[in-house]
Enzyme design. Structure first.
Site, mmCIF file in Angstrom:
data_model
loop_
_atom_site.group_PDB
_atom_site.id
_atom_site.type_symbol
_atom_site.label_atom_id
_atom_site.label_comp_id
_atom_site.label_asym_id
_atom_site.label_seq_id
_atom_site.Cartn_x
_atom_site.Cartn_y
_atom_site.Cartn_z
ATOM 1 N N TYR A 43 0.781 -1.241 0.000
ATOM 2 C CA TYR A 43 0.000 0.000 0.000
ATOM 3 C C TYR A 43 0.809 1.286 0.000
ATOM 4 O O TYR A 43 0.255 2.348 -0.308
ATOM 5 C CB TYR A 43 -0.982 0.015 1.178
ATOM 6 C CG TYR A 43 -2.168 -0.859 0.896
ATOM 7 C CD1 TYR A 43 -3.252 -0.382 0.176
ATOM 8 C CD2 TYR A 43 -2.179 -2.191 1.295
ATOM 9 C CE1 TYR A 43 -4.329 -1.196 -0.129
ATOM 10 C CE2 TYR A 43 -3.250 -3.015 0.997
ATOM 11 C CZ TYR A 43 -4.320 -2.512 0.281
ATOM 12 O OH TYR A 43 -5.381 -3.329 -0.033
ATOM 13 N N GLY A 45 2.926 4.028 -1.470
ATOM 14 C CA GLY A 45 3.197 4.457 -2.838
ATOM 15 C C GLY A 45 1.896 4.578 -3.605
ATOM 16 O O GLY A 45 0.818 4.674 -3.024
ATOM 17 N N GLY A 47 -1.338 3.652 -5.559
ATOM 18 C CA GLY A 47 -2.265 2.522 -5.602
ATOM 19 C C GLY A 47 -2.167 1.645 -4.375
ATOM 20 O O GLY A 47 -1.694 2.055 -3.333
ATOM 21 N N HIS A 63 -3.933 5.446 5.417
ATOM 22 C CA HIS A 63 -3.710 6.738 4.755
ATOM 23 C C HIS A 63 -4.462 6.794 3.429
ATOM 24 O O HIS A 63 -5.109 7.802 3.115
ATOM 25 C CB HIS A 63 -2.205 6.946 4.543
ATOM 26 C CG HIS A 63 -1.839 8.275 3.990
ATOM 27 N ND1 HIS A 63 -1.389 8.437 2.696
ATOM 28 C CD2 HIS A 63 -1.852 9.514 4.550
ATOM 29 C CE1 HIS A 63 -1.134 9.719 2.493
ATOM 30 N NE2 HIS A 63 -1.404 10.394 3.599
ATOM 31 N N ASP A 64 -4.403 5.707 2.659
ATOM 32 C CA ASP A 64 -5.164 5.646 1.399
ATOM 33 C C ASP A 64 -6.662 5.798 1.668
ATOM 34 O O ASP A 64 -7.369 6.494 0.932
ATOM 35 C CB ASP A 64 -4.913 4.325 0.668
ATOM 36 C CG ASP A 64 -3.538 4.226 0.045
ATOM 37 O OD1 ASP A 64 -2.785 5.226 0.064
ATOM 38 O OD2 ASP A 64 -3.200 3.141 -0.462
ATOM 39 N N ASP A 105 -2.137 13.097 6.469
ATOM 40 C CA ASP A 105 -0.686 12.945 6.386
ATOM 41 C C ASP A 105 -0.057 12.893 7.774
ATOM 42 O O ASP A 105 0.851 12.091 8.031
ATOM 43 C CB ASP A 105 -0.078 14.084 5.568
ATOM 44 C CG ASP A 105 -0.419 14.015 4.090
ATOM 45 O OD1 ASP A 105 -1.054 13.029 3.654
ATOM 46 O OD2 ASP A 105 -0.041 14.951 3.356
#
Length: 138
Positions: A43, A45, A47, A63-64, A105
């Site tokens: 996960y 990076g 995509g 985070h995604d 973030d």
């Protein structure tokens, strides 16, 4: 300070909040965000799919998901301001989107710091092909 300069130079071409996020990661972990987290696990990076490989990869999954909950914002390009107070990350005053992106973030950078002891170098530059499982829901 030298590492900070190298990271700043490497990130000059990066747009928006990715620059701030990288500086948060460096400040929290002491690790170069590009080499340590850009291609970590399934996960970290661009995509992501499959099952997070460890606690650090789960930080990226969360985070995604956080970015995914900001449909009216542009998390990778909207810039925001933050500073540190007594070592803690404090998101600055900005638009609603800027503040929410900063909080996503901030949470990830803190998560990375909390999981430094379990950071596993075998998951650096981890091949996407090994992330085959169906993704969890956020």
């Amino acid at each position: 300070m030298r590492t900070l300069w190298i990271v700043a130079v490497c990130l000059i071409g990066v747009e928006g909040s990715l620059l701030e996020f990288g500086m948060m990661i460096l400040g929290e972990t002491g690790k170069n965000p590009l080499t340590s987290y850009s291609f970590y696990g399934c996960y970290c990076g661009v995509g992501g799919k499959g099952t997070p490989k460890d606690a650090t990869d789960r930080c990226c999954f969360v985070h995604d998901c956080c970015y995914g909950n900001l449909p009216d914002c542009s998390p990778k390009t909207d810039r925001y301001k933050y500073h540190r107070e007594n070592g803690a990350i404090v998101c600055g005053k900005g638009t609603s989107c800027e503040n929410r992106i900063c909080e996503c973030d901030r949470a990830a950078a803190i998560c990375f710091r909390k999981n430094l002891k379990t950071y596993n170098y075998i998951y650096r530059n981890y091949p996407d092909i090994l992330c085959k499982e169906e993704s969890e829901k956020c």
